[in-house]
Write an enzyme that holds these catalytic residues in place. Structure first.
Site, PDB file in Angstrom:
ATOM      1  N   ASP A 147      29.992  23.215  97.795  1.00  0.00           N
ATOM      2  CA  ASP A 147      31.137  23.447  98.664  1.00  0.00           C
ATOM      3  C   ASP A 147      32.372  23.063  97.847  1.00  0.00           C
ATOM      4  O   ASP A 147      32.252  22.489  96.755  1.00  0.00           O
ATOM      5  CB  ASP A 147      30.997  22.589  99.923  1.00  0.00           C
ATOM      6  CG  ASP A 147      32.136  22.808 100.906  1.00  0.00           C
ATOM      7  OD1 ASP A 147      32.698  23.914 100.921  1.00  0.00           O
ATOM      8  OD2 ASP A 147      32.456  21.866 101.651  1.00  0.00           O
ATOM      9  N   ASP A 149      35.868  21.790  99.449  1.00  0.00           N
ATOM     10  CA  ASP A 149      36.611  20.669 100.034  1.00  0.00           C
ATOM     11  C   ASP A 149      35.723  19.441 100.204  1.00  0.00           C
ATOM     12  O   ASP A 149      34.646  19.516 100.793  1.00  0.00           O
ATOM     13  CB  ASP A 149      37.203  21.072 101.386  1.00  0.00           C
ATOM     14  CG  ASP A 149      38.205  22.209 101.255  1.00  0.00           C
ATOM     15  OD1 ASP A 149      39.178  22.050 100.513  1.00  0.00           O
ATOM     16  OD2 ASP A 149      37.983  23.264 101.888  1.00  0.00           O
TER      17      ASP A 149
END
Length: 597
Positions: A147, A149
């Site tokens: 991912d 963030d």
């Protein structure tokens, strides 16, 4: 009739030693300290003297648990017969009455516990450790997914303040909320991740793995709700399954609870609490469900309308930190020939600006596949959305995608098409994310990928657990709990008065151990002794977890992560525990070698 077996003298001696030491259940690392072993034997002898009975492990009751992660267990007894406890403090020739004998055991237990604390505190847990819920070897991992963030990009608290302020202003300008809300600012240390919010009652709270509310952690607005009121509202402390949040933590389809699992949700919890507080302070009638929906929509607008993205891009140094560590991890993986991909919900311009800052302009060269605006968790379940190519200028191309190519950017799509185009299936894939539900749950349950949870809060909590203050509190709390369990069987009024005093001391200490992490809600991982609901989901959906992706730098790609075998309640804790930290094991071996030299 049981047949007798002759046991060699050396074996009998070793067995006797184990039996004498078993009630303390000291970890292997703790037993290496000679002074601790001596003190433990003294403790056993003291108890033998007080009790005038043979001191055997099968007669003890309670597993006192680990004082801190990786340190080991301090005072441990398993549930056994209760006849011994009933006679521990029976009258004897020394003429002591029952309360006096109880206090004798109490004082000696406390003295011996305090004597063990320096050795326990010396076995601190390294915050850069990778912890395993499930056995997993990096030798089998060929493909690494990320991912963006809070996995590759870590943000400062300035971002939470930004989200809070923008959403608060949206409530005032778009939803016509009172301008008095401008007097409220983001409270950094108010909430912790993993809390539940009762949408209908406007209550923020922490719930444990068994759906029980932790009393003392229920807040209406910015103020705690008295325990008696909580018990009256919920007819106890248990929240039925049908009232809990749905699989992804949302309050939908009749579920009255919302669980905040995202780090981005910290400013949302703070804003909800501040708006509730404002209405209550000013005696303004309001509908809690509508308030929740308005705040939720305001927070969503901060993300969906790109307000947050533009603000971060304009001053990236203010908001992004830890960039060089993520770069080092990606570089290491690349040098070892590992394939890498990125699947994020964030838009390309935002990711590109951040990755340029973290890695450099050639960041795309490190990844075999890059997917933006993936719309997780829908990405993992919805088979209908096709992939679209995005140009470097952000333009969307409508050509059908037949192959996911390195150096190109893709938008949306779905995991089933991703698996078909790449062939990256099963346990050779390891995916990292910070959101246990949106990032990891479906991958674990449906697709057999290995998963790694990024939990930034770990670093702070481990540092707290390593302090002598915390070790001291937990060691005595566990020892005191064992005393209460053993001595509660004495039902005469004088003995019960002593035990009740111990119970009050225990309750006060439990509150202190909560407050040391967060005065309102305590630790992210525990509700007193039970795991939190967050911990339960973490252990189910993450094979490994760590404070940041940089922890990978401490391990080679042949490393196997082993979960610690924690005894079940019906099992005897006779086997030694191992340290989960590959790096700390190395330091322990070095220290042992130095001592032997």
């Amino acid at each position: 009739m049981h047949s007798s077996v002759k046991v060699p003298r050396d074996t009998r001696a070793a067995t006797l030693k184990i039996r004498v030491m078993a009630p303390l259940s000291l970890s292997l690392s703790l037993l290496k300290h000679k002074n601790c072993l001596q003190k433990a034997n003294i403790f056993c002898n003291v108890l033998q003297t007080l009790h005038h009975r043979p001191f055997t492990p099968r007669l003890w009751k309670r597993n006192f648990g680990a004082v801190a992660h990786g340190v080991g267990q301090l005072l441990s007894q398993q549930p056994r017969a209760k006849s011994y406890a009933a006679s521990v403090c029976s009258s004897s020739s020394d003429g002591q009455d029952m309360p006096e004998r109880l206090w004798s055991v109490y004082n000696e237990t406390k003295r011996q516990t305090e004597g063990l604390i320096p050795a326990i505190a010396a076995n601190s847990v390294n915050p850069d450790t990778i912890f395993a819920n499930n056995e997993m070897s990096l030798r089998d991992t060929e493909i690494y997914g990320f991912d963006y963030d809070y996995t590759l990009a870590f943000y400062s608290r300035n971002l939470h303040t930004l989200i809070f302020n923008i959403a608060r202003d949206i409530l005032i300008t778009n939803h016509r909320y009172p301008e008095g809300l401008l007097n409220y600012e983001y409270i950094p240390n108010f909430a912790v991740r993993g809390l539940h919010y009762d949408v209908q009652k406007a209550l923020l709270m922490k719930i444990d793995a068994f759906h029980y509310i932790q009393l003392g952690t229920v807040y209406r607005g910015l103020h705690p709700v008295p325990d008696e009121e909580v018990i009256a509202m919920y007819d106890g402390c248990h929240v039925p399954l049908e009232n809990m949040s749905d699989f992804y933590g949302k309050s939908s389809h009749g579920h009255t609870m919302k669980q905040f699992m995202d780090i981005f949700s910290l400013p949302e919890m703070s804003l909800l609490s501040c708006v509730n507080d404002f209405f209550m302070r000013h005696n303004i009638d309001y509908e809690p469900v509508h308030l929740y929906k308005d705040v939720k929509e305001a927070i969503r607008d901060v993300h969906v309308k790109g307000i947050m993205y533009r603000a971060v891009e304009a001053d990236i140094e203010k908001y992004i930190c830890y960039g060089e560590q993520s770069h080092a991890v990606l570089k290491k993986l690349s040098e070892h020939g590992k394939k890498m991909f990125l699947i994020t919900n964030s838009p390309f311009d935002f990711v590109d600006r951040g990755m340029n800052y973290i890695v450099g302009k050639d960041w795309q060269d490190l990844f075999d596949v890059v997917i933006v605006q993936a719309d997780k968790p829908g990405f993992f379940n919805d088979r209908r959305k096709p992939f679209r190519r995005v140009t470097d200028k952000g333009a969307l191309l409508w050509d059908r995608i037949h192959k996911l190519e390195k150096g190109k950017i893709y938008k949306q799509g779905n995991l089933y098409e991703f698996l078909r185009l790449t062939g990256w299936t099963g346990s050779k894939v390891l995916y990292f994310g910070d959101h246990i539900y949106s990032d990891l749950a479906d991958l674990t349950l449906k697709h057999g990928w290995r998963t790694g949870a990024i939990i930034p809060e770990l670093r702070k909590e481990i540092k707290i657990m390593n302090t002598e203050q915390y070790v001291h509190m937990m060691a005595w709390l566990q020892a005191l709990t064992g005393l209460i369990e053993q001595m509660q069987v004495h039902r005469d009024p004088a003995s019960q008065a002593v035990v009740e005093e111990w119970i009050r001391e225990r309750e006060a200490m439990r509150s202190q151990t909560k407050d040391i992490f967060n005065p309102q809600f305590g630790s992210l991982f525990r509700t007193y002794h039970n795991p939190t609901y967050f911990s339960r989901r973490l252990s189910r959906f993450a094979d490994i977890y760590m404070a940041s992706i940089s922890c990978l730098l401490n391990y080679d790609f042949q490393h196997t992560f082993f979960p610690r075998r924690t005894p079940l309640q019906h099992e005897s804790p006779f086997w030694p525990e191992h340290s989960p930290a590959g790096i700390s094991v190395t330091s322990q071996l070095s220290r042992t070698k130095a001592e032997s030299d």
